[in-house]
Design a protein around this motif. Structure first.
Motif, PDB file in Angstrom:
ATOM      1  N   THR A 302       0.829  -1.205   0.000  1.00  0.00           N
ATOM      2  CA  THR A 302       0.000   0.000   0.000  1.00  0.00           C
ATOM      3  C   THR A 302       0.861   1.252   0.000  1.00  0.00           C
ATOM      4  OG1 THR A 302      -1.736  -1.185   1.209  1.00  0.00           O
ATOM      5  CG2 THR A 302      -1.848   1.216   1.202  1.00  0.00           C
ATOM      6  N   PHE A 303       1.926   1.245   0.783  1.00  0.00           N
ATOM      7  CA  PHE A 303       2.793   2.415   0.813  1.00  0.00           C
ATOM      8  C   PHE A 303       3.535   2.585  -0.507  1.00  0.00           C
ATOM      9  CE2 PHE A 303       1.747   2.948   5.151  1.00  0.00           C
ATOM     10  CZ  PHE A 303       2.153   4.229   5.501  1.00  0.00           C
ATOM     11  N   PHE A 304       3.889   1.482  -1.158  1.00  0.00           N
ATOM     12  CA  PHE A 304       4.510   1.598  -2.477  1.00  0.00           C
ATOM     13  C   PHE A 304       3.530   2.224  -3.475  1.00  0.00           C
ATOM     14  CE2 PHE A 304       7.706  -2.068  -1.683  1.00  0.00           C
ATOM     15  CZ  PHE A 304       8.621  -1.165  -1.171  1.00  0.00           C
ATOM     16  N   LEU A 305       2.256   1.842  -3.395  1.00  0.00           N
ATOM     17  CA  LEU A 305       1.249   2.446  -4.270  1.00  0.00           C
ATOM     18  C   LEU A 305       1.120   3.939  -3.997  1.00  0.00           C
ATOM     19  CD1 LEU A 305      -1.569  -0.259  -4.213  1.00  0.00           C
ATOM     20  CD2 LEU A 305      -0.081   0.296  -6.134  1.00  0.00           C
ATOM     21  N   LEU A 306       1.138   4.301  -2.744  1.00  0.00           N
ATOM     22  CA  LEU A 306       1.039   5.719  -2.384  1.00  0.00           C
ATOM     23  C   LEU A 306       2.238   6.513  -2.891  1.00  0.00           C
ATOM     24  CD1 LEU A 306      -0.320   5.315   1.250  1.00  0.00           C
ATOM     25  CD2 LEU A 306      -1.488   6.520  -0.604  1.00  0.00           C
ATOM     26  N   MET A 307       3.372   5.844  -3.016  1.00  0.00           N
ATOM     27  CA  MET A 307       4.576   6.493  -3.547  1.00  0.00           C
ATOM     28  C   MET A 307       4.588   6.505  -5.073  1.00  0.00           C
ATOM     29  SD  MET A 307       7.270   4.701  -0.916  1.00  0.00           S
ATOM     30  CE  MET A 307       8.751   5.338  -1.686  1.00  0.00           C
ATOM     31  N   GLY A 308       3.589   5.886  -5.695  1.00  0.00           N
ATOM     32  CA  GLY A 308       3.558   5.811  -7.148  1.00  0.00           C
ATOM     33  C   GLY A 308       4.465   4.758  -7.721  1.00  0.00           C
ATOM     34  N   ALA A 313       4.929  -2.602  -5.821  1.00  0.00           N
ATOM     35  CA  ALA A 313       3.787  -3.103  -5.050  1.00  0.00           C
ATOM     36  C   ALA A 313       3.255  -4.428  -5.600  1.00  0.00           C
ATOM     37  CB  ALA A 313       2.667  -2.069  -5.043  1.00  0.00           C
ATOM     38  N   VAL A 314       3.308  -4.603  -6.911  1.00  0.00           N
ATOM     39  CA  VAL A 314       2.667  -5.756  -7.541  1.00  0.00           C
ATOM     40  C   VAL A 314       3.153  -7.103  -6.987  1.00  0.00           C
ATOM     41  CG1 VAL A 314       2.465  -7.037  -9.721  1.00  0.00           C
ATOM     42  CG2 VAL A 314       1.989  -4.588  -9.660  1.00  0.00           C
ATOM     43  N   PRO A 315       4.461  -7.342  -6.830  1.00  0.00           N
ATOM     44  CA  PRO A 315       4.882  -8.657  -6.311  1.00  0.00           C
ATOM     45  C   PRO A 315       4.280  -8.973  -4.940  1.00  0.00           C
ATOM     46  CG  PRO A 315       6.754  -7.486  -7.241  1.00  0.00           C
ATOM     47  CD  PRO A 315       5.625  -6.505  -7.182  1.00  0.00           C
ATOM     48  N   ASP A 316       4.206  -7.972  -4.066  1.00  0.00           N
ATOM     49  CA  ASP A 316       3.627  -8.203  -2.742  1.00  0.00           C
ATOM     50  C   ASP A 316       2.131  -8.490  -2.828  1.00  0.00           C
ATOM     51  OD1 ASP A 316       6.067  -7.821  -1.547  1.00  0.00           O
ATOM     52  OD2 ASP A 316       5.727  -5.708  -1.079  1.00  0.00           O
ATOM     53  N   LEU A 317       1.437  -7.725  -3.656  1.00  0.00           N
ATOM     54  CA  LEU A 317       0.004  -7.947  -3.816  1.00  0.00           C
ATOM     55  C   LEU A 317      -0.273  -9.325  -4.414  1.00  0.00           C
ATOM     56  CD1 LEU A 317      -1.075  -4.433  -5.182  1.00  0.00           C
ATOM     57  CD2 LEU A 317      -1.452  -5.334  -2.882  1.00  0.00           C
TER      58      LEU A 317
END
Length: 575
Positions: A302-308, A313-317
């Motif tokens: 989520t924090f990676f998404l917030l950072m753009g 983020a995709v590998p974690d999701l």
């Protein structure tokens, strides 16, 4: 008011609504129209072209050209003036052109140019433009550009030659030159040149995409403001990680920040607004295969998404979604966020597929329907959005944000269906939201937006002020109120001052920068507009968002250049 991570922090007002408020022409390309603000001040002064041949001058002695174009040599009468001889050659060229005999047409147009008096600039411009049209049919784009340029030198407002040269630049891959010509055409024809608007919009998007690709790749990732992060997480009623009641429980007995570690520390940092160290502590939880590794995966992503940083983020999701032993609430939230990420990248099909999977996994999760409703609004599927918000409210009738958005979606649907009764019911529902959820700023803001659209400006202003009072640290409320005053009182400077209040609250409010940039374009202050757009570009969280902002910035730059060249003043919509 909740923020959406895939947007620019603009809350409920979309960019096309802002453009409408500014009075910009919106017949076609939204990108081009959002920043063009000049009135028609010129046009194509010539009456003849290769497709509409004029009658042969009296006494020219021309013989008709057959359908095959084989008309033989046409003698020019000795008693004709040089201009009449030139017109006769042009008319003969037009007939060859219509018969698709372009070599003969070019020869005739060349004859017209050679014999035409040099002081007959409008006629010479027409002959050059016609010869360019014949060259265009043969794919001779260098000759097209050369002849169109000569025509424009002779007739600086010759939009037909400008647009033909623009198309030639497009064929040659010279996007900025193409955009410059199409911008001039759009301005001179009062934005009534539909093909010009379409070409300008395409050029802006392509140029914006090229600029954004390199800039985004080399950008330094940064977190948005704490207010934005708080608003984003508040758009979920229960994501499994952001509520203080979510495991693990953190009490005073848990120890100091120095004593805590891994996800336990990450959660405490999160709830005290110390966001910079959250990701590192989540990483430690994951690497140690800790008890809360799945929560840590979701928080980190989520924090990676917030950072753009969607690629981070995709590998974690993906990993969390595949973990069947993980809490279904966490997996569903990962699907929501991955689906929203796909939508952010312009991929609606995989976005909706992720939401469908989330429904199968956790059908009683209200957040799925809430966020899918937002995506349906983006896709203009307002009826589907209403159904999603309604389902969300059925599952959680204590979620004020979803109730507010459900009410506003019903208002949007009534507008589309042009139903006064439905509109009245929707307005009543929006009003009910403010009494049922008196602490929900979004309810007051959306009611104010609907009132603004209905021309109820004073009531809208009062409700925007209530939204500001409820969330004084939310910058977007100030931007919305500034836009209201722009629409209502046409007080440009007062509106700008209100919007600048947003930047005092949050210097990372890209919505404020973009809005100020668009207003400055409308005022003709292109240098100021470019500076605001550049600030917004620096804060862009996605490549798509950056592309849009670059398109606005380039449009402002080119418009200023064209306006100076043509000595045109901007139309001021607020004075």
């Amino acid at each position: 008011m909740a923020e959406n991570v895939q947007g620019s922090g603009g809350g409920s007002w979309s960019k096309w609504q802002i453009a409408l408020i500014f009075g910009a022409p919106l017949a076609l390309g939204a990108t081009a129209a959002a920043v063009y603000c000049y009135s028609k001040s010129g046009g194509d002064s010539s009456q003849d072209d290769e497709k509409t041949p004029t009658n042969t001058p009296s006494g020219s002695g021309e013989k008709p050209v057959s359908a095959s174009g084989d008309g033989g040599e046409m003698p020019i009468q000795p008693d004709q003036t040089p201009l009449e001889k030139a017109q006769a050659s042009k008319n003969r060229g037009n007939k060859y052109f219509k018969a698709s005999h372009y070599d003969q047409a070019i020869r005739c147009y060349t004859e017209a140019i050679d014999v035409c008096p040099v002081d007959k600039k409008a006629d010479l411009a027409t002959f050059y433009q016609n010869r360019a049209a014949a060259c265009e049919q043969q794919g001779k784009y260098a000759e097209v550009i050369s002849d169109c340029s000569k025509a424009i030198d002779l007739n600086p407002t010759y939009t037909k030659a400008m647009f033909r040269r623009a198309k030639a630049h497009d064929h040659n891959g010279d996007k900025l030159l193409c955009l410059e010509d199409t911008t001039a055409v759009c301005i001179l024809e009062g934005f009534n040149h539909q093909q010009g608007m379409m070409l300008a919009d395409r050029m802006l998007k392509e140029i914006g995409k090229e600029k954004a690709k390199d800039r985004y790749k080399n950008r330094v990732p940064q977190l948005p403001s704490g207010q934005f992060i708080h608003s984003y997480f508040s758009s979920f009623s229960n994501d499994g990680i952001s509520l203080e009641t979510d495991p693990p429980a953190i009490g005073d007995e848990a120890g100091t920040d120095e004593e805590l570690r891994c996800y336990l520390k990450a959660k405490k940092l999160f709830h005290t607004g110390k966001y910079d160290e959250v990701v590192q502590n989540c990483i430690e939880e994951i690497e140690s295969d800790g008890e809360y590794k799945y929560e840590a995966l979701l928080m980190k992503a989520t924090f990676f998404l917030l950072m753009g940083q969607a690629e981070w983020a995709v590998p974690d999701l993906d990993q969390l979604i595949e973990k069947e032993d993980a809490d279904k609430k966490l997996r569903a939230n990962a699907l929501i966020k991955r689906g929203s990420m796909h939508m952010q990248e312009g991929n609606s099909a995989p976005a909706m597929a992720d939401f469908a999977t989330a429904v199968q996994l956790d059908p009683d999760n209200p957040d799925i329907y809430h966020h899918r409703g937002q995506l349906n609004l983006l896709l203009e599927k307002v009826d589907e959005a209403v159904k999603d918000f309604e389902k969300c409210n059925e599952l959680n009738d204590d979620f004020g944000l979803a109730f507010a958005q459900h009410s506003y979606a019903k208002y949007r649907l009534s507008m589309l269906q042009q139903s006064p009764l439905q509109m009245q019911n929707a307005m009543q529902m929006l009003d009910t939201c403010t009494t049922k959820f008196p602490k929900c700023a979004e309810g007051f803001a959306l009611l104010a937006q609907a009132q603004n659209e209905q021309g109820l400006f004073a009531q809208a202003d009062e409700n925007f002020k209530k939204a500001v009072k409820l969330e004084p640290d939310n910058p977007t409320a100030h931007v919305h109120r500034g836009l209201l005053h722009l629409n209502w009182k046409k007080d440009v400077q007062g509106s700008i001052d209100m919007i600048k209040e947003a930047l005092k609250i949050d210097e990372k409010c890209d919505f404020a920068y973009e809005t100020l940039g668009t207003i400055e374009v409308q005022r003709g202050n292109m240098d100021a507009a470019k500076e605001y757009f550049e600030n917004a570009i620096n804060l862009a969280r996605t490549e798509m968002e950056m592309t849009h902002l670059y398109s606005l910035s380039v449009a402002a730059e080119i418009q200023s250049k064209v306006a100076n060249k043509l000595n045109i003043k901007p139309h001021m919509p607020f004075t």
